[in-house]
Design an enzyme around this catalytic site. Structure first.
Site, short mmCIF file in Angstrom:
data_model
loop_
_atom_site.label_atom_id
_atom_site.label_comp_id
_atom_site.label_asym_id
_atom_site.label_seq_id
_atom_site.Cartn_x
_atom_site.Cartn_y
_atom_site.Cartn_z
N SER A 1 -6.99 12.66 -1.30
CA SER A 1 -5.76 11.88 -1.43
C SER A 1 -5.03 12.15 -2.74
O SER A 1 -3.84 11.87 -2.85
CB SER A 1 -6.07 10.38 -1.32
OG SER A 1 -6.92 9.97 -2.37
N ASP B 1 -5.56 -0.11 -8.26
CA ASP B 1 -5.76 1.33 -8.12
C ASP B 1 -5.50 1.98 -9.47
O ASP B 1 -4.35 2.05 -9.92
CB ASP B 1 -4.82 1.89 -7.06
CG ASP B 1 -4.94 3.41 -6.87
OD1 ASP B 1 -5.77 4.02 -7.56
OD2 ASP B 1 -4.20 3.96 -6.05
N HIS C 1 -5.06 6.87 -8.46
CA HIS C 1 -3.83 7.55 -8.04
C HIS C 1 -2.73 7.30 -9.08
O HIS C 1 -2.90 6.49 -9.99
CB HIS C 1 -3.40 7.06 -6.66
CG HIS C 1 -4.40 7.37 -5.58
ND1 HIS C 1 -5.35 6.46 -5.17
CD2 HIS C 1 -4.60 8.49 -4.87
CE1 HIS C 1 -6.10 7.02 -4.23
NE2 HIS C 1 -5.67 8.25 -4.03
#
Length: 545
Positions: A262, A513, A516
């Site tokens: 990802s 998060d 990312h």
């Protein structure tokens, strides 16, 4: 006065016999066939080729054993990402055995932001972060430098250094201190400073329809936005601001593929968002591969999902039952290796999935596992860190020895996370970080350091085995991005107005998060580095030829 009778006309001679007519028509047909074939096969016929075939060479590939899906007007790349559960991406609800790098995603939305005029301010500090010192357009002499998307001030050879004139970019006309003419091919791109740049980001969060909602920090309500305005400045040379028009010209007729997890998706979407400001691509994707085609230069941007970059199976093996993922560390993932000859540049991303449950296999023998080792009487030979190093050597060796690949492979080094005070699932947090870290603020991350070391070792071993005409480059962003604890979504992972964004009364941080990267944000620098590495590689090949 002369006259013709019917008898007279019967005596006239007609030079065209049936045979000569057939010969003339046949010759004309052969000429037209040869001329059209030549036109379509040549670079000047790229537009004609696209008109007749719909897309560049990738559309001739069969991805599932069936015909390629060309009718993709309604294709939703976010939906494809969600469907990757079948390949290892799991739902966010089960957080007990998942790494923090794979989370549920939804359609992108955004909030309008304004780009500031082009101004860059350098600090004389010895820190790796230069502090902001805003100036107005008039003070910087840059009032005419705000361009429309895709507009360029000066074209030039794409196989040579950026040729923007000295009087526009030198310190004598502005305070940015960035001289675009000083692109030393041997310069170390990975040691320097983060500088505050009022030019603003390369795109807005609401100007890119493929931006994953979880990385749309402004659209998700993040109140600060200075994290968008820091640029990386190498100490000995310059990293040019990304020019999408020049990039597409450099990649004319070529394909760039992002392959991996990802974080690869994060970088690929950043690339698309940047290029989208100049040209809206055609979506040519299918369930195996995301593909975006830029018609102006017949350039394709591709993404293929591969969690570990090596082959994985789920069937029973020795004492490992069905259902547990078996990673064959010495076998590259054929899910993307079968397409490698069609790519000109490949950017690889892996590492974070080695925190997930899996069984490690070498030469069809179980040698270790992560979050799985039922027989404690057996000695584990390979842990997850060693498995990562082996996998890197495997995939890069496959790229460097592939008989039909002569392109450029860029290995993006291990992307650092910033879960301070704990791990992703034990209270780690990046909440409240609004600017790059100072040297004294850096938090040592032993896991990141050893993963980076194993990755580089795998890379150097693969280099020694290279037999083809391809090139391998190690894009070493790990230390550079250790400073960017401000660049993650943190708790701003969704547009939910009721989401928790602050610590609770017990001091527990909200779900967040910290792996990312916000978009726009620091991740866009990765693609500026990719641009420069591609340019240098093409320059080197051009000189060698």
């Amino acid at each position: 006065m002369s006259t013709f009778s019917s008898k007279d006309t019967s005596t006239l001679s007609y030079p065209k016999s049936l045979l000569s007519i057939v010969t003339t028509v046949g010759g004309l047909a052969v000429f037209l066939i040869l001329a059209s074939s030549f036109l379509v096969s040549q670079p000047i016929g790229a537009a004609v080729h696209e008109y007749f075939y719909g897309v560049h060479h990738l559309d001739r590939v069969t991805f599932d054993g069936d015909a390629v899906i060309n009718d993709t007007a309604n294709f939703n790349p976010i939906a494809v990402e969600n469907k990757e559960n079948e390949n290892g991406v799991e739902d966010e609800k089960d957080q007990t055995s998942k790494p923090h790098d794979e989370m549920k995603e939804s359609d992108a939305k955004g909030e309008l932001t304004e780009n500031s005029p082009q101004t860059t301010v350098l600090s004389e500090s010895n820190s790796s972060v230069a502090q902001p010192h805003p100036k107005s357009k008039e003070e910087d002499g840059e009032s005419n430098n705000s361009s429309l998307p895709g507009e360029t001030k000066n074209e030039g050879s794409l196989l040579s250094s950026d040729t923007r004139s000295e009087d526009v970019r030198s310190s004598s006309t502005g305070s940015n201190g960035i001289n675009q003419t000083k692109l030393d091919p041997e310069c170390d791109l990975y040691h320097g400073k983060w500088i505050y740049d009022l030019t603003g980001p390369l795109y807005r969060n609401d100007s890119c329809p493929v931006l994953t909602q979880m990385q749309n920090c402004q659209g998700n309500g993040r109140p600060d936005k200075d994290y968008e305005n820091w640029r990386w400045k190498p100490a000995q040379c310059d990293l040019p601001r990304f020019d999408p028009k020049k990039f597409l010209e450099l990649m004319r007729g070529k394909t760039l593929a992002f392959i991996g997890d990802s974080v690869a998706r994060n970088q690929m979407e950043s690339m698309l968002c940047i290029l989208w400001q100049y040209e809206v691509p055609k979506n040519r994707g299918n369930k195996k591969m995301q593909r975006y085609y830029f018609r102006s230069t017949s350039t394709m941007i591709v993404r293929i999902w591969s969690s570990w970059l090596v082959n994985q199976t789920s069937e029973p093996l020795d004492f490992a039952p069905a259902g547990v993922v078996k990673l064959h560390l010495d076998v590259p993932d054929d899910g993307f290796m079968q397409y490698i000859p069609q790519f000109d540049v490949v950017v690889l991303s892996s590492g974070h999935w080695f925190a997930k449950q899996s069984v490690y296999v070498l030469n069809n023998e179980i040698v270790g596992g992560q979050l799985w080792w039922p027989d404690k009487s057996r000695k584990m030979k390979v842990n997850n860190i060693e498995a990562f190093g082996i996998s890197v050597e495997t995939i890069l060796t496959a790229m460097a020895t592939h008989p039909n690949f002569s392109g450029l492979t860029i290995v993006r080094s291990f992307s650092p996370d910033h879960y301070e005070g704990g791990a992703w699932n034990t209270g780690g947090s990046c909440t409240g970080k609004v600017k790059p870290a100072e040297d004294g603020e850096l938090v040592e991350n032993g896991f990141t350091n050893i993963m980076h070391e194993k990755q580089f070792t795998g890379y150097t071993r693969a280099i020694k085995k290279k037999t083809n005409k391809s090139a391998l480059q190690f894009m070493d962003i790990t230390e550079v991005f250790a400073y960017r604890h401000d660049g993650h979504p943190g708790p701003y992972r969704s547009p939910d107005p009721n989401k928790i964004t602050k610590r609770g009364p017990d001091g527990k941080p909200p779900p967040q998060d910290c792996l990312h990267w916000c978009m726009p944000g620091p991740v866009d620098t990765w693609n500026e580095l990719v641009f420069d590495l591609i340019r240098r590689d093409f320059q080197s090949r051009h000189n060698a030829s």
